[in-house]
Structure formats: C-alpha cells, structure tokens
Design a protein around this motif. Structure first.
Motif, PDB file in Angstrom:
ATOM      1  N   LEU A   1      49.349  64.435  86.476  1.00 22.89           N
ATOM      2  CA  LEU A   1      48.433  63.761  85.557  1.00 22.89           C
ATOM      3  C   LEU A   1      48.733  62.267  85.487  1.00 22.89           C
ATOM      4  N   GLY A   2      50.011  61.905  85.480  1.00 21.08           N
ATOM      5  CA  GLY A   2      50.370  60.496  85.438  1.00 21.08           C
ATOM      6  C   GLY A   2      49.869  59.746  86.650  1.00 21.08           C
ATOM      7  N   LYS A   3      50.081  60.317  87.826  1.00 18.74           N
ATOM      8  CA  LYS A   3      49.623  59.655  89.054  1.00 18.74           C
ATOM      9  C   LYS A   3      48.092  59.588  89.105  1.00 18.74           C
ATOM     10  N   LEU A   4      47.433  60.661  88.650  1.00 24.04           N
ATOM     11  CA  LEU A   4      45.975  60.667  88.638  1.00 24.04           C
ATOM     12  C   LEU A   4      45.432  59.584  87.728  1.00 24.04           C
ATOM     13  N   ASN A   5      46.058  59.412  86.578  1.00 26.24           N
ATOM     14  CA  ASN A   5      45.559  58.414  85.636  1.00 26.24           C
ATOM     15  C   ASN A   5      45.815  56.993  86.098  1.00 26.24           C
ATOM     16  N   VAL A   6      46.891  56.774  86.842  1.00 26.42           N
ATOM     17  CA  VAL A   6      47.077  55.465  87.454  1.00 26.42           C
ATOM     18  C   VAL A   6      45.954  55.199  88.455  1.00 26.42           C
ATOM     19  N   TRP A   7      45.577  56.212  89.217  1.00 26.40           N
ATOM     20  CA  TRP A   7      44.472  56.057  90.167  1.00 26.40           C
ATOM     21  C   TRP A   7      43.172  55.760  89.421  1.00 26.40           C
ATOM     22  N   PHE A   8      42.951  56.468  88.301  1.00 25.44           N
ATOM     23  CA  PHE A   8      41.748  56.210  87.508  1.00 25.44           C
ATOM     24  C   PHE A   8      41.724  54.777  86.993  1.00 25.44           C
ATOM     25  N   ARG A   9      42.887  54.245  86.644  1.00 26.12           N
ATOM     26  CA  ARG A   9      42.946  52.871  86.175  1.00 26.12           C
ATOM     27  C   ARG A   9      42.428  51.910  87.261  1.00 26.12           C
ATOM     28  N   ALA A  10      42.747  52.221  88.480  1.00 23.03           N
ATOM     29  CA  ALA A  10      42.309  51.361  89.589  1.00 23.03           C
ATOM     30  C   ALA A  10      40.860  51.632  89.983  1.00 23.03           C
TER      31      ALA A  10
ATOM     32  N   LEU B   1      32.473  58.312  85.653  1.00 24.32           N
ATOM     33  CA  LEU B   1      31.598  59.308  86.260  1.00 24.32           C
ATOM     34  C   LEU B   1      32.138  60.720  86.073  1.00 24.32           C
ATOM     35  N   LEU B   2      33.438  60.887  86.290  1.00 21.83           N
ATOM     36  CA  LEU B   2      34.024  62.231  86.278  1.00 21.83           C
ATOM     37  C   LEU B   2      34.404  62.710  84.890  1.00 21.83           C
ATOM     38  N   VAL B   3      34.888  61.793  84.045  1.00 22.59           N
ATOM     39  CA  VAL B   3      35.423  62.187  82.747  1.00 22.59           C
ATOM     40  C   VAL B   3      34.524  61.753  81.596  1.00 22.59           C
ATOM     41  N   ARG B   4      33.668  60.783  81.861  1.00 24.61           N
ATOM     42  CA  ARG B   4      32.747  60.280  80.836  1.00 24.61           C
ATOM     43  C   ARG B   4      33.491  59.692  79.647  1.00 24.61           C
ATOM     44  N   GLY B   5      34.402  58.804  79.944  1.00 24.88           N
ATOM     45  CA  GLY B   5      35.169  58.114  78.907  1.00 24.88           C
ATOM     46  C   GLY B   5      35.460  56.706  79.350  1.00 24.88           C
ATOM     47  N   ASN B   6      36.249  56.007  78.514  1.00 30.77           N
ATOM     48  CA  ASN B   6      36.553  54.610  78.784  1.00 30.77           C
ATOM     49  C   ASN B   6      37.882  54.411  79.479  1.00 30.77           C
ATOM     50  N   GLY B   7      38.626  55.471  79.705  1.00 35.60           N
ATOM     51  CA  GLY B   7      39.901  55.334  80.401  1.00 35.60           C
ATOM     52  C   GLY B   7      40.901  56.315  79.862  1.00 35.60           C
TER      53      GLY B   7
END
Length: 284
Positions: free
Chosen positions: A255-264, A271-277
């Motif tokens: 989850l940590g690595k995925l969220n770093v990717w989402f940050r970038a 699109l995938l999560v429908r949120g702001n980050g």
C-alpha cells in the motif's frame, strides 16, 4: 541517529504487521480522549457518515511514512500538515488547532505505541534492542511529521512514562461516545461480516485499553472477559506468529509503494479511487 527503515529493521517488521488492525479502534479512542483532538473531530470530521473509507485513507497515509521511502514520507508529511492547518475552532471558550503541538505529538504517540502493544498481546514482545531501534526510527518519522523535538521523549522508557502520564489525565469525551455509537450503528465495511462483528470490535477496545482509563470512562470488564480475551489472544498468537514478518507486513508495504506511485500520477488516483490523494481526509 536511527537506522533507515529498511527490510529487517524493527519499524519495518512491526509498524505494518496486519495484526495492528486489531488495535485500530483502541487507538482512535485514545486519540479522541485528548480534548483538542476531540474538539477537532466533533467540529471538522464527517467520519460517522463513512468511517471505513476514512479509515482506509488514513491507513494509506500511514503506509507512506514507513514504507514509501524518505522522499514519499516528506511529501506526505507536508500534505498532512497543510491539511490540518485549516482545522481550528473554539471549544470550552478556548481556541484550538489540529496542529496544537501537544495534541499533534499525542496522536503520533498513539501510533508509535500500538504496534508494540500488538506484539505484547498477540505476538512476541519486542526485545530491549528492538524497542530501542523501533522507537528511534519512529522518532525520525515524528520529526518528518513536524512533531517538536521537545515532544519526543529521548528513549522508550521515557516515552512510556510520558504515555502513561497522558492517559492518567484523560476522562471521557463526547467524541469517545460518538465513536462507540458509530461502531454500533455504521454500515459494516463488507456486507458478509456477521452482526457479532460490532460487538467484537467493542470487546477488543475494552480488552486493550489501559485498565485505569477503561474504568474511568465507565467500561465494564470482568474476570470472564479477561479469560475470553486471553483465549482469543492465544489463538491469534498460535496462528500468526509463525508467519514471516515479510508476509505480515506485505499488505501495508504494498500500500505504501502504491500510494507513492499515486502521488506521482494524481490523474490515475482520481480515476481509480475518486479522491484527492492518499490519506486525503483526517484520521477520523
């Protein structure tokens, strides 16, 4: 200087252990026992409408600090502080801020303590050397989050004295009652969970809160309750302790690595999560 949080170090092994979920609600109770945190939750949080989405976003944020690498942790810390600057108000005639240094440090302290308690209840207690390494690493995380140096006790023994003294000063708050009511009435995180799941969550809160605080806020605890909890803890310990640390922390590290990717890739997140980050809402 603490060693970096890498594979095999204490924070890497224990902060993201999947058994930490067993103390999630206990941590929330202790956080909102602080009057400043309680005031902020009551005025600024809508977690009662969708507590499980809020909780998952908080877990996503936490995963970045320990498993997202130093750069990811710094960015997430800056985002979190910017988010909380707007959480201000007046409670009992006094102005408060979510970035009140003492309250901010207390929230961090509850997150530091919980994984140690999880191992004590459901695993193998950390050794003296592991505690020293774990605490030093989590102090580094606290500094990244902006916790003041003076609010970070110098070692684990001093931290425990600070933690116990804080708990000794707490009483019940309306935010604690609201949290209990939310657990009793909110929709289940997944539909197939039995109705007894709610009682199980409340039981774990009663079982794992510091006993004096539990009594102070009027939660009943009997000798039979203690025996039931000890049987449950033994079962969890028997089933989960043989699992290697890399597997126990796998979901949180992923989850940590995925969220770093989402940050970038913020467009992908929207699109995938429908949120702001990741972690876009406060912890409650």
């Amino acid at each position: 200087m603490a060693p970096p949080i890498v594979r095999g170090t204490a924070a890497w092994k224990y902060f993201g252990d999947f058994r930490d979920a067993l103390l999630a609600e206990q941590v929330l109770v202790l956080q909102v026992a602080h009057p400043v945190v309680a005031a902020g939750v009551l005025e600024h949080s809508d977690y009662t409408a969708d507590p499980w989405t809020r909780l998952m976003r908080t877990v996503a944020s936490l995963s970045i600090y320990v498993y997202g690498g130093p750069a990811g942790a710094r960015v997430e810390a800056e985002r979190l502080r910017a988010l909380h600057r707007s959480f201000t108000g007046v409670a009992d005639g006094r102005r408060y801020s979510a970035l009140d240094p003492a309250a901010y440090a207390w929230v961090h302290a509850t997150l530091v303590k919980a994984p140690v308690d999880v191992q004590r209840f459901f695993g193998r207690p950390l050794s003296t050397s592991e505690l020293a390494e774990y605490y030093a690493q989590m102090c580094d995380v606290g500094r990244m989050l902006g916790v003041r140096e003076r609010d970070l006790p110098p070692d684990w023994a001093a931290f425990e004295r600070y933690y116990d003294s804080m708990v000794a000063g707490f009483t019940g708050t309306p935010a604690i009652e609201q949290l209990f009511e939310t657990i009793r009435t909110a929709r289940k995180p997944v539909p197939f969970l039995p109705d007894s799941w709610r009682q199980g969550q409340l039981f774990l809160i009663r079982a794992t809160l510091p006993p004096e605080f539990r009594e102070r806020i009027g939660l009943q605890w009997t000798a039979e309750d203690q025996r039931r909890f000890e049987r449950f803890a033994r079962l969890v310990r028997l089933v989960t302790t043989p699992i290697p640390a890399g597997l126990r922390t796998g979901p949180m590290r992923w989850l940590g690595k995925l969220n770093v990717w989402f940050r970038a890739h913020p467009r992908a997140y929207r699109l995938l999560v429908r949120g702001n980050g990741p972690g876009a809402t406060p912890s409650l």
